[in-house]
Design a protein around this motif. Structure first.
Motif, PDB file in Angstrom:
ATOM      1  N   ASN A  42      41.609  45.141  39.354  1.00 57.89           N
ATOM      2  CA  ASN A  42      40.327  44.816  39.971  1.00 57.89           C
ATOM      3  C   ASN A  42      39.447  43.997  39.026  1.00 57.89           C
ATOM      4  O   ASN A  42      38.773  43.052  39.448  1.00 57.89           O
ATOM      5  N   ALA A  43      39.475  44.334  37.743  1.00 54.88           N
ATOM      6  CA  ALA A  43      38.691  43.569  36.769  1.00 54.88           C
ATOM      7  C   ALA A  43      39.205  42.132  36.664  1.00 54.88           C
ATOM      8  O   ALA A  43      38.418  41.184  36.567  1.00 54.88           O
ATOM      9  N   ALA A  44      40.526  41.967  36.705  1.00 54.86           N
ATOM     10  CA  ALA A  44      41.104  40.620  36.672  1.00 54.86           C
ATOM     11  C   ALA A  44      40.704  39.839  37.922  1.00 54.86           C
ATOM     12  O   ALA A  44      40.418  38.639  37.850  1.00 54.86           O
ATOM     13  N   ARG A 133      48.221  38.570  39.481  1.00 53.45           N
ATOM     14  CA  ARG A 133      49.570  38.862  39.995  1.00 53.45           C
ATOM     15  C   ARG A 133      50.337  39.763  39.033  1.00 53.45           C
ATOM     16  O   ARG A 133      50.918  40.768  39.435  1.00 53.45           O
ATOM     17  N   THR A 134      50.305  39.423  37.760  1.00 54.51           N
ATOM     18  CA  THR A 134      51.100  40.194  36.802  1.00 54.51           C
ATOM     19  C   THR A 134      50.515  41.590  36.572  1.00 54.51           C
ATOM     20  O   THR A 134      51.262  42.554  36.433  1.00 54.51           O
ATOM     21  N   ARG A 141      54.420  48.957  39.478  1.00 59.21           N
ATOM     22  CA  ARG A 141      55.458  49.686  38.730  1.00 59.21           C
ATOM     23  C   ARG A 141      54.990  51.088  38.352  1.00 59.21           C
ATOM     24  O   ARG A 141      55.746  52.057  38.454  1.00 59.21           O
ATOM     25  N   MET A 142      53.732  51.208  37.921  1.00 57.34           N
ATOM     26  CA  MET A 142      53.189  52.512  37.553  1.00 57.34           C
ATOM     27  C   MET A 142      53.134  53.431  38.774  1.00 57.34           C
ATOM     28  O   MET A 142      53.444  54.626  38.680  1.00 57.34           O
ATOM     29  N   SER A 143      52.745  52.890  39.916  1.00 58.16           N
ATOM     30  CA  SER A 143      52.653  53.692  41.138  1.00 58.16           C
ATOM     31  C   SER A 143      54.028  54.112  41.625  1.00 58.16           C
ATOM     32  O   SER A 143      54.213  55.243  42.100  1.00 58.16           O
ATOM     33  N   ASP A 165      52.254  39.257  45.844  1.00 62.35           N
ATOM     34  CA  ASP A 165      52.684  38.073  46.602  1.00 62.35           C
ATOM     35  C   ASP A 165      51.473  37.246  47.029  1.00 62.35           C
ATOM     36  O   ASP A 165      51.503  36.015  46.978  1.00 62.35           O
ATOM     37  N   TRP A 166      50.407  37.942  47.452  1.00 63.22           N
ATOM     38  CA  TRP A 166      49.181  37.256  47.856  1.00 63.22           C
ATOM     39  C   TRP A 166      48.651  36.413  46.697  1.00 63.22           C
ATOM     40  O   TRP A 166      48.294  35.249  46.879  1.00 63.22           O
ATOM     41  N   PHE A 167      48.607  37.011  45.502  1.00 63.78           N
ATOM     42  CA  PHE A 167      48.099  36.277  44.342  1.00 63.78           C
ATOM     43  C   PHE A 167      48.968  35.069  44.028  1.00 63.78           C
ATOM     44  O   PHE A 167      48.458  34.014  43.642  1.00 63.78           O
TER      45      PHE A 167
END
Length: 190
Positions: A42-44, A133-134, A141-143, A165-167
């Motif tokens: 969210n910050a990114a 995106r990254t 991966r964490m989820s 994918d959206w990003f």
């Protein structure tokens, strides 16, 4: 209603934090790591939104709100107890996933197909969207890892998968509809 008038509470000084259901866990728990990485995403997105205009800026604002929903979802374990909760817990929905898919399809409709991988760059906004995106891929991966240990809302994981994918597609839009994409040249410096 949320009221934040005291920012520090000292309740986490011993390395624990409270989840959405009040249970205290270690700050390094996988659940905290997962929703913390969503917060990082969210910050990114907030950084990228500073460069965005028009529809892109509006879409990034919607995504930021969704990411708060997602963090709230992940910080509340035990979906089976949702019905007994004092307040209905916030969960990411399949409708939010479908909205991302529709936006991806709309953005992608006028882009030329790629014949190479793209390097994260081109315009400033495209580079920032690649960072989003990254980081969102890491949150996914964490989820996914958390879901091997505890219950996780499947729609939350799907949302993160579509979001990266959206990003990617949005980064191509930010690169003059793909015309300014920086293409990978395999072995170019070998």
């Amino acid at each position: 209603m949320i009221v934040l008038n005291k920012i520090y509470t000292k309740t986490g000084d011993a390395g624990e934090t409270a989840l959405g259901n009040g249970i205290r866990v270690a700050k390094h728990s996988m659940r905290v790591t997962a929703y913390g990485t969503v917060d990082e995403t969210n910050a990114a997105v907030g950084l990228a939104s500073l460069e965005a205009e028009g529809d892109m800026h509006t879409a990034l604002g919607r995504i930021q709100n969704d990411l708060f929903d997602l963090g709230a979802d992940l910080c509340r374990p035990d979906m089976a107890s949702d019905a007994e909760a004092e307040y209905t817990p916030l969960r990411v929905t399949d409708a939010q996933v479908a909205r991302l898919e529709a936006e991806i399809d709309k953005m992608n409709a006028d882009l030329e197909p790629l014949r190479s991988f793209v390097l994260p760059g081109g315009s400033r906004l495209a580079a920032q969207l690649h960072l989003c995106r990254t980081v969102s891929r890491r949150a996914e991966r964490m989820s996914v890892e958390l879901a091997t240990m505890e219950e996780v809302n499947p729609a939350a994981v799907k949302y993160l998968n579509r979001l990266s994918d959206w990003f990617f597609v949005a980064s191509r839009i930010a690169n003059d509809n793909g015309r300014a994409d920086v293409l990978w040249e395999p072995g170019a410096n070998g």
